[in-house]
Design a protein around this motif. Sequence first.
Motif, PDB file in Angstrom:
ATOM      1  N   UNK A   5       0.820  -1.224   0.000  1.00 53.28           N
ATOM      2  CA  UNK A   5       0.000   0.000   0.000  1.00 53.28           C
ATOM      3  C   UNK A   5       0.853   1.273   0.000  1.00 53.28           C
ATOM      4  N   UNK A   6       2.162   1.148  -0.256  1.00 51.50           N
ATOM      5  CA  UNK A   6       3.020   2.342  -0.197  1.00 51.50           C
ATOM      6  C   UNK A   6       3.612   2.710  -1.560  1.00 51.50           C
ATOM      7  N   UNK A   7       2.968   2.250  -2.627  1.00 55.02           N
ATOM      8  CA  UNK A   7       3.512   2.533  -3.969  1.00 55.02           C
ATOM      9  C   UNK A   7       3.624   4.033  -4.202  1.00 55.02           C
ATOM     10  N   UNK A   8       2.591   4.799  -3.819  1.00 60.24           N
ATOM     11  CA  UNK A   8       2.623   6.237  -4.126  1.00 60.24           C
ATOM     12  C   UNK A   8       3.774   6.920  -3.374  1.00 60.24           C
ATOM     13  N   UNK A   9       4.071   6.441  -2.165  1.00 58.07           N
ATOM     14  CA  UNK A   9       5.187   7.003  -1.405  1.00 58.07           C
ATOM     15  C   UNK A   9       6.513   6.707  -2.116  1.00 58.07           C
ATOM     16  N   UNK A  10       6.660   5.476  -2.585  1.00 61.23           N
ATOM     17  CA  UNK A  10       7.900   5.113  -3.291  1.00 61.23           C
ATOM     18  C   UNK A  10       8.032   5.901  -4.598  1.00 61.23           C
ATOM     19  N   UNK A  11       6.906   6.066  -5.292  1.00 58.44           N
ATOM     20  CA  UNK A  11       6.950   6.834  -6.547  1.00 58.44           C
ATOM     21  C   UNK A  11       7.337   8.282  -6.272  1.00 58.44           C
ATOM     22  N   UNK A  12       6.861   8.801  -5.161  1.00 55.92           N
ATOM     23  CA  UNK A  12       7.217  10.181  -4.778  1.00 55.92           C
ATOM     24  C   UNK A  12       8.732  10.271  -4.525  1.00 55.92           C
ATOM     25  N   UNK A  13       9.268   9.289  -3.836  1.00 57.31           N
ATOM     26  CA  UNK A  13      10.719   9.276  -3.540  1.00 57.31           C
ATOM     27  C   UNK A  13      11.516   9.231  -4.848  1.00 57.31           C
ATOM     28  N   UNK A  14      11.069   8.407  -5.791  1.00 62.70           N
ATOM     29  CA  UNK A  14      11.825   8.239  -7.046  1.00 62.70           C
ATOM     30  C   UNK A  14      11.554   9.348  -8.058  1.00 62.70           C
ATOM     31  N   UNK A  15      10.596  10.222  -7.738  1.00 64.03           N
ATOM     32  CA  UNK A  15      10.325  11.385  -8.599  1.00 64.03           C
ATOM     33  C   UNK A  15      11.305  12.519  -8.281  1.00 64.03           C
ATOM     34  N   UNK A  16      12.143  12.291  -7.297  1.00 63.05           N
ATOM     35  CA  UNK A  16      13.171  13.240  -6.859  1.00 63.05           C
ATOM     36  C   UNK A  16      14.101  13.593  -8.027  1.00 63.05           C
ATOM     37  N   UNK A  17      14.815  14.710  -7.910  1.00 65.12           N
ATOM     38  CA  UNK A  17      15.731  15.085  -9.008  1.00 65.12           C
ATOM     39  C   UNK A  17      16.849  14.049  -9.195  1.00 65.12           C
ATOM     40  N   UNK A  18      17.123  13.232  -8.195  1.00 68.02           N
ATOM     41  CA  UNK A  18      18.121  12.166  -8.348  1.00 68.02           C
ATOM     42  C   UNK A  18      17.454  10.823  -8.650  1.00 68.02           C
ATOM     43  N   UNK A  19      16.177  10.851  -9.010  1.00 67.85           N
ATOM     44  CA  UNK A  19      15.422   9.617  -9.207  1.00 67.85           C
ATOM     45  C   UNK A  19      15.369   9.147 -10.653  1.00 67.85           C
ATOM     46  N   UNK A  20      14.254   8.505 -11.022  1.00 70.04           N
ATOM     47  CA  UNK A  20      14.192   7.804 -12.313  1.00 70.04           C
ATOM     48  C   UNK A  20      14.409   8.698 -13.533  1.00 70.04           C
ATOM     49  N   UNK A  21      14.100   9.990 -13.400  1.00 65.52           N
ATOM     50  CA  UNK A  21      14.211  10.846 -14.595  1.00 65.52           C
ATOM     51  C   UNK A  21      15.664  11.117 -14.972  1.00 65.52           C
ATOM     52  N   UNK A  22      16.614  10.751 -14.111  1.00 63.67           N
ATOM     53  CA  UNK A  22      18.031  10.883 -14.468  1.00 63.67           C
ATOM     54  C   UNK A  22      18.455   9.800 -15.471  1.00 63.67           C
ATOM     55  N   UNK A  23      17.695   8.725 -15.543  1.00 65.04           N
ATOM     56  CA  UNK A  23      18.059   7.612 -16.445  1.00 65.04           C
ATOM     57  C   UNK A  23      18.018   8.088 -17.892  1.00 65.04           C
ATOM     58  N   UNK A  24      19.073   7.775 -18.648  1.00 63.53           N
ATOM     59  CA  UNK A  24      19.163   8.169 -20.058  1.00 63.53           C
ATOM     60  C   UNK A  24      19.001   6.965 -20.985  1.00 63.53           C
ATOM     61  N   UNK A  25      18.459   5.883 -20.438  1.00 64.04           N
ATOM     62  CA  UNK A  25      18.134   4.685 -21.235  1.00 64.04           C
ATOM     63  C   UNK A  25      19.340   4.175 -22.029  1.00 64.04           C
ATOM     64  N   UNK A  26      20.460   4.056 -21.358  1.00 63.47           N
ATOM     65  CA  UNK A  26      21.657   3.584 -22.072  1.00 63.47           C
ATOM     66  C   UNK A  26      21.781   2.051 -22.055  1.00 63.47           C
TER      67      UNK A  26
END
Length: 245
Positions: free
Chosen positions: A196-217
Amino acid sequence: MSQPTPAPVHKTTDVTFRIRRFNPEIDSEPHWEDYVVPCYPTDRILDALAQIKGDKDGTLTYRRSCGHGICGSDAMRINGKNRLACKTLVKDLDVTKPVTVEAIKGLPLEKDLVVDMEPFFKAYREVMPFLIADGHEPTKERLQSVEDRAKFDDTTKCILCAACTTSCPVFWTDGSYFGPAAIVSAHRFIFDSRDSAASKRLEILNDKEGVWRCRTTFNCSEACPRGIQVTQAIHDVKRAMIFQR
Ligand code: SF4
Ligand code: F3S
Ligand code: FES
């Protein structure tokens, strides 16, 4: 009756291992040293390291535990690629030239092939890698359909070896990126229907150091000794952020 003579299994070949050594007590910089070791084609790189440590230089330092691809403690760069020393066979490498062995990149080097894993485990802890189920305790187990279980089957296989994170160019340039292994660990719970904590984890990974840093290499997927589709897991988490699961 005389016993039949067993057929010879294989011949040994002398293989040169070029190992990047560093002893913080005497060295200001790492340096390469060569060791020639007789190896069977089916020897693992871990066997060769044990021979070097046992017969040639007892100060050689590396981590290992299970020896069978389960504990994740012996990830290292072998011929420039992250691999587990216990799952890499001599016959799968070009031994006509020296085989290079060095510590994984992007984490502080402690000694020889050993790095400080704390920054890696810090990111792992931050994504809360454990089941968080709210109230309504069942009298027996928490049921889950086969289809729901399949949604995170791949990411349950992670052994936290760090081969993915330390092969990622984004992590090399900025160690504060959570890194693929932490995202894989988060994925394992984000897509678990009992959690039941998916939204909390998604919030953590939405951080500037989170998933959006991935460049799909894709280096992470190529490095994973468990064959986990790491880049796909990161993509799943990005989609979940956009569509909130
Ligand atoms: Fe190792 Fe694969 Fe887990 Fe990354 S995802 S830590 S490479 S097992
Ligand atoms: Fe790094 Fe893997 Fe993304 S290598 S850039 S985390 S696809
Ligand atoms: Fe355990 Fe290699 S020694 S995974």
